[in-house]
Design a protein around this motif. Structure first.
Motif, short mmCIF file in Angstrom:
data_model
loop_
_atom_site.label_atom_id
_atom_site.label_comp_id
_atom_site.label_asym_id
_atom_site.label_seq_id
_atom_site.Cartn_x
_atom_site.Cartn_y
_atom_site.Cartn_z
N PRO A 135 0.80 -1.24 0.00
CA PRO A 135 0.00 0.00 0.00
C PRO A 135 0.83 1.28 0.00
O PRO A 135 0.28 2.36 -0.22
N GLN A 136 2.14 1.17 0.23
CA GLN A 136 3.00 2.35 0.26
C GLN A 136 3.57 2.69 -1.12
O GLN A 136 4.48 3.52 -1.22
N LEU A 137 3.09 2.07 -2.17
CA LEU A 137 3.57 2.34 -3.52
C LEU A 137 3.36 3.80 -3.90
O LEU A 137 2.28 4.37 -3.70
N GLU A 138 4.41 4.39 -4.48
CA GLU A 138 4.35 5.77 -4.95
C GLU A 138 4.49 5.89 -6.47
O GLU A 138 4.10 6.92 -7.03
N HIS A 139 5.05 4.86 -7.09
CA HIS A 139 5.30 4.89 -8.54
C HIS A 139 4.83 3.56 -9.12
O HIS A 139 5.34 2.50 -8.76
N ILE A 140 3.87 3.61 -10.04
CA ILE A 140 3.35 2.41 -10.71
C ILE A 140 3.39 2.65 -12.22
O ILE A 140 2.78 3.59 -12.73
N ASP A 141 4.11 1.79 -12.92
CA ASP A 141 4.23 1.86 -14.37
C ASP A 141 3.84 0.50 -14.94
O ASP A 141 4.59 -0.48 -14.84
N ILE A 142 2.65 0.42 -15.51
CA ILE A 142 2.16 -0.82 -16.11
C ILE A 142 1.85 -0.59 -17.59
O ILE A 142 0.92 -1.21 -18.14
N ALA A 143 2.61 0.27 -18.23
CA ALA A 143 2.37 0.58 -19.65
C ALA A 143 2.57 -0.66 -20.50
O ALA A 143 3.57 -1.36 -20.38
N GLY A 144 1.61 -0.94 -21.36
CA GLY A 144 1.70 -2.07 -22.27
C GLY A 144 1.41 -3.42 -21.67
O GLY A 144 1.58 -4.44 -22.36
N VAL A 145 0.97 -3.49 -20.43
CA VAL A 145 0.62 -4.78 -19.79
C VAL A 145 -0.77 -5.17 -20.27
O VAL A 145 -1.77 -4.54 -19.88
N ALA A 146 -0.85 -6.20 -21.07
CA ALA A 146 -2.12 -6.58 -21.68
C ALA A 146 -3.09 -7.18 -20.67
O ALA A 146 -4.30 -7.19 -20.91
N THR A 147 -2.57 -7.68 -19.55
CA THR A 147 -3.45 -8.32 -18.56
C THR A 147 -4.01 -7.34 -17.55
O THR A 147 -4.84 -7.73 -16.72
N GLY A 157 -6.51 2.22 -6.80
CA GLY A 157 -7.20 3.33 -6.16
C GLY A 157 -7.61 3.04 -4.73
O GLY A 157 -7.70 3.96 -3.90
N SER A 158 -7.85 1.78 -4.41
CA SER A 158 -8.31 1.43 -3.06
C SER A 158 -7.17 1.29 -2.07
O SER A 158 -7.35 1.61 -0.87
N PHE A 159 -6.00 0.85 -2.49
CA PHE A 159 -4.92 0.51 -1.55
C PHE A 159 -3.73 1.48 -1.63
O PHE A 159 -2.98 1.56 -0.66
N CYS A 160 -3.52 2.15 -2.74
CA CYS A 160 -2.31 2.98 -2.92
C CYS A 160 -2.70 4.46 -2.85
O CYS A 160 -2.83 5.14 -3.88
N GLN A 161 -2.89 4.95 -1.65
CA GLN A 161 -3.30 6.33 -1.48
C GLN A 161 -2.14 7.32 -1.64
O GLN A 161 -2.38 8.51 -1.83
N ARG A 188 -2.65 12.73 -4.52
CA ARG A 188 -1.27 13.20 -4.60
C ARG A 188 -0.64 12.97 -5.96
O ARG A 188 0.56 13.18 -6.12
N LEU A 189 -1.41 12.58 -6.93
CA LEU A 189 -0.86 12.30 -8.25
C LEU A 189 -0.22 13.55 -8.86
O LEU A 189 -0.81 14.64 -8.86
N GLN A 190 0.99 13.36 -9.39
CA GLN A 190 1.71 14.43 -10.06
C GLN A 190 1.95 14.13 -11.53
O GLN A 190 2.02 15.06 -12.34
N HIS A 191 2.10 12.85 -11.88
CA HIS A 191 2.36 12.45 -13.26
C HIS A 191 1.32 11.41 -13.66
O HIS A 191 1.24 10.34 -13.05
#
Length: 701
Positions: A135-147, A157-161, A188-191
């Motif tokens: 839940p402490q994730l600050e950066h998530i990049d899943i570009a191109g992940v078909a699944t 949205g529920s766990f990574c505030q 807190r989204l910036q990008h």
């Protein structure tokens, strides 16, 4: 110890993995890369235990070895780090199996940075479990992940505030509803990068994006359903016309002050109304990408550009309807003196005069892309003048006594501030003469005394200037002073600050250290007389040119020699290339100095005598019927001595051959064989080295 030496036995060496404290071992090994740690772990069991300590695996980046590691080994490596892993980058790992993905998801519990870009078949359940477990994730990049689906977005949205960076670009099963679930709860989204996603024209999503207080980057490229109404909702919160103040003619809605990067490239439905709505709505915008939007024309840019103050990156590639009116609005805009990157490729209606005016007014311009346009040589000449003005400003400042000590530390990385990159690929009006002029200007140098004495009495030395050794911020103060001097003189450009350089456009061939000396052989003379005056030799201008692909290799080689301080080799290369392109054997002499002409004259007699010997031997040889054109070329190749066509001696021999003897021999061969004289002219026959069996190999150019 003495007895062991007498007995012939080697003294026992202490193993650092056994005798050093654990903290010391980890402190040393943390400087090693992943490959180096894997090699050290094979030394012994003790080394294996130390190298696979979880504290050494807080960051796992597979960019360098993702194609050489199996799915099982990767899962085992992540399991070694366990809860210590805070940064996990699996970019491009498309071979991860379902079981290994589940193992990776169960191993990590303390992630802050997660990148799965390009992992098209990463297990959906494992991805959801990984998001829920961290839940402490600050950066998530899943570009191109078909699944990845909307369920994944709901879990994020529920766990990574605390999320500040989100990239779901080109995820085919994520639409506006899934992104809305993230934006609504992650304040807190910036990008936010949502390029290529479906349903981005949703008004609720645009309102949610407008509500983000710290939104700095918004990437909506290739969102084909994005319309002018959607952008208006993002700017003002509704689809109604934006209210304007009666006196100032500015919108009364609150602008997006935090937004600095906006990408609307290849959004086909946008028109000039979008540019008009963005006017005064993004005052702090620094990067604007609108490539491939055919609906953007001069009217829209003339309303938006004058309202931007901080823009330094503008991409208008493929906007085919813009003309010089847009360029006029550009160099008149408040950001003109801050602009560094300008992309105008495939803009067919711009002229060379408009581009030249942009070069003169945008004094900080570093990268200019003009591929597939109608510009001509005047643009290249204007670029040469701009770089020389920048270098002159730098030279004038370095000549002061207070900054003279910096001369011995100036490198090409520093000169990157005054470097101008010009791309004129696929421009039919660009000739080889302008390309040669760029190379000739790049190799022109100026000599500076390090000790403050006249350069006529200076002793040349080799000076290496590594950028990594610079400390104290002296260079930054120097460049800032030059920038202030440039602000006082609007007609002349000034260098840029290294901190503001664009990483995406930096030349890959420039190394971290270079030698700036007149000759490399004079480096040893420094040890002979350390008290002798010293000087350095710096180029008068730097242009990194991208041109026709047939010339590009020569241009890159020449720039590499200049950047390494090999000015003599660079000049020799440019002269040889100019002679080859012009077909004029006397072209080089017009650009040689007196010393070079004397040296060439001293060797002419020897070369001509050798040429006479080859010609006489070929003429005296018994003539026999020649059955093919390749045999004719082989006979001509015998005159050249069998040297390779890329050899300097081959060019020298060809250049100094007596044309009369050569023409007589060629005419005799044509008479004997009956071949076409035009097809067998010496300029079109390239002789190569003969084979071992004595048969000459040749080719027709």
């Amino acid at each position: 110890m003495e007895r062991a030496h007498i007995a012939g036995r080697r003294p026992r060496r202490l193993d650092p993995a056994v005798y050093l404290p654990r903290d010391v071992q980890l402190g040393v090994l943390e400087y090693l890369s992943v490959r180096e740690l894997a090699r050290c772990s094979a030394l012994s069991r003790a080394w294996h235990d130390v190298c696979y300590d979880g504290k050494l695996w807080q960051s796992i980046n597979t960019d360098e070895f993702y194609s050489r590691i199996s799915s099982e080994q990767l899962a085992r490596l992540v399991g070694v780090g366990g809860n210590f892993v805070k940064e996990l980058i699996l970019r491009g790992c498309t071979h991860i199996h379902v079981d290994d993905a589940m193992a990776i998801g169960r191993s990590v519990r303390n992630l802050r940075f997660l990148s799965l870009e390009g992992c098209r078949f990463f297990d959906h359940n494992s991805l959801t479990q990984m998001v829920k477990s961290n839940p402490q994730l600050e950066h998530i990049d899943i570009a191109g992940v078909a699944t990845a689906t909307n369920t994944t977005c709901f879990a994020i949205g529920s766990f990574c505030q605390n999320l500040t960076y989100l990239d779901t670009s080109f995820c085919q099963y994520i639409d506006s509803s899934g992104i809305f679930d993230i934006v609504r709860t992650c304040g807190r989204l910036q990008h936010v990068k949502i390029s290529g996603c479906r349903g981005i024209d949703d008004r609720a999503l645009m309102k949610a994006l407008r509500g983000l207080p710290d939104l700095a980057r918004l990437d909506m490229a290739e969102c084909k359903v994005l319309t002018d109404d959607s952008v208006r909702v993002l700017v003002s919160g509704s689809t109604e016309p934006i209210p304007v103040h009666g006196q100032t003619q500015r919108p009364t809605v609150e602008p997006l002050r935090s937004l600095t990067h906006l990408n609307l490239s290849r959004c086909k439905r946008l028109t000039n109304r979008t540019l008009a709505d963005l006017a005064h709505a993004v005052p702090n915008l620094q990067v604007l990408e609108v490539a491939g939007v055919l609906g953007f024309k001069d009217e829209g840019f003339s309303r938006l550009l004058p309202t931007l103050n901080e823009l330094y990156y503008l991409d208008c590639e493929g906007c085919k309807d813009i003309t010089d009116d847009t360029l006029v609005s550009l160099w008149r805009a408040p950001f003109a003196r801050k602009l560094k990157h300008l992309q105008l490729s495939s803009c067919d209606r711009i002229s060379s005069q408009g581009v030249c005016r942009v070069l003169r007014r945008c004094i900080r311009l570093q990268n200019l892309e003009l591929d597939n346009t109608s510009v001509n040589d005047t643009v290249v000449v204007a670029a040469i003048r701009v770089t020389r003005r920048r270098m002159n400003k730098l030279f004038d400042h370095l000549e002061t006594p207070a900054q003279r000590h910096l001369l011995a530390r100036v490198g090409v990385q520093e000169l990157n501030d005054v470097l101008l990159r010009v791309s004129v690929y696929d421009c039919p009006s660009i000739t080889w003469e302008s390309v040669y002029e760029v190379m000739r200007r790049n190799s022109e140098t100026r000599v500076f005394s390090v000790d403050g004495v006249s350069t006529a009495t200076c002793k040349p030395i080799a000076i290496t200037a590594p950028m990594a050794t610079k400390t104290g911020g002296t260079l930054e103060q120097l460049v800032n002073g030059l920038a202030r001097a440039g602000d006082a003189d609007k007609a002349s450009p000034c260098p840029l600050s290294p901190a503001d350089s664009i990483a995406s456009s930096s030349p890959a061939s420039v190394a971290t250290s270079y030698s700036f000396a007149r000759t490399a052989s004079t480096a040893s003379s420094q040890s002979d007389d350390d008290d002798a005056p010293r000087f350095v030799e710096l180029p008068m201008g730097l242009i990194r040119l991208k041109c026709y692909y047939g010339w590009q290799k020569i241009v890159d080689t020449h720039f590499g020699r200049v950047s390494r301080g090999e000015y003599a080799d660079a000049r020799r290369l440019e002269h040889e290339w100019a002679e080859w392109m012009s077909g004029d054997a006397g072209f080089r002499s017009r650009y040689h100095d007196t010393v070079s002409e004397q040296r060439a004259a001293s060797t002419d007699d020897t070369l001509n005598s050798e040429a006479d010997q080859h010609a006489d031997a070929a003429a005296a040889a018994p003539r026999r019927p020649v059955s093919s054109l390749s045999a004719v070329a082989g006979a001509v190749g015998a005159m050249t001595g069998g040297f390779a066509p890329d050899s300097p001696l081959w060019f020298m021999r060809e250049r100094r051959f007596h044309r009369r003897r050569h023409d007589q021999l060629l005419a005799q061969i044509v008479t004997d064989t009956g071949a076409d004289e035009n097809a067998m002219s010496f300029g079109r026959i390239v002789a190569r080295r003969p084979r071992r069996n004595g048969v000459s190999q040749c080719a027709i150019a």
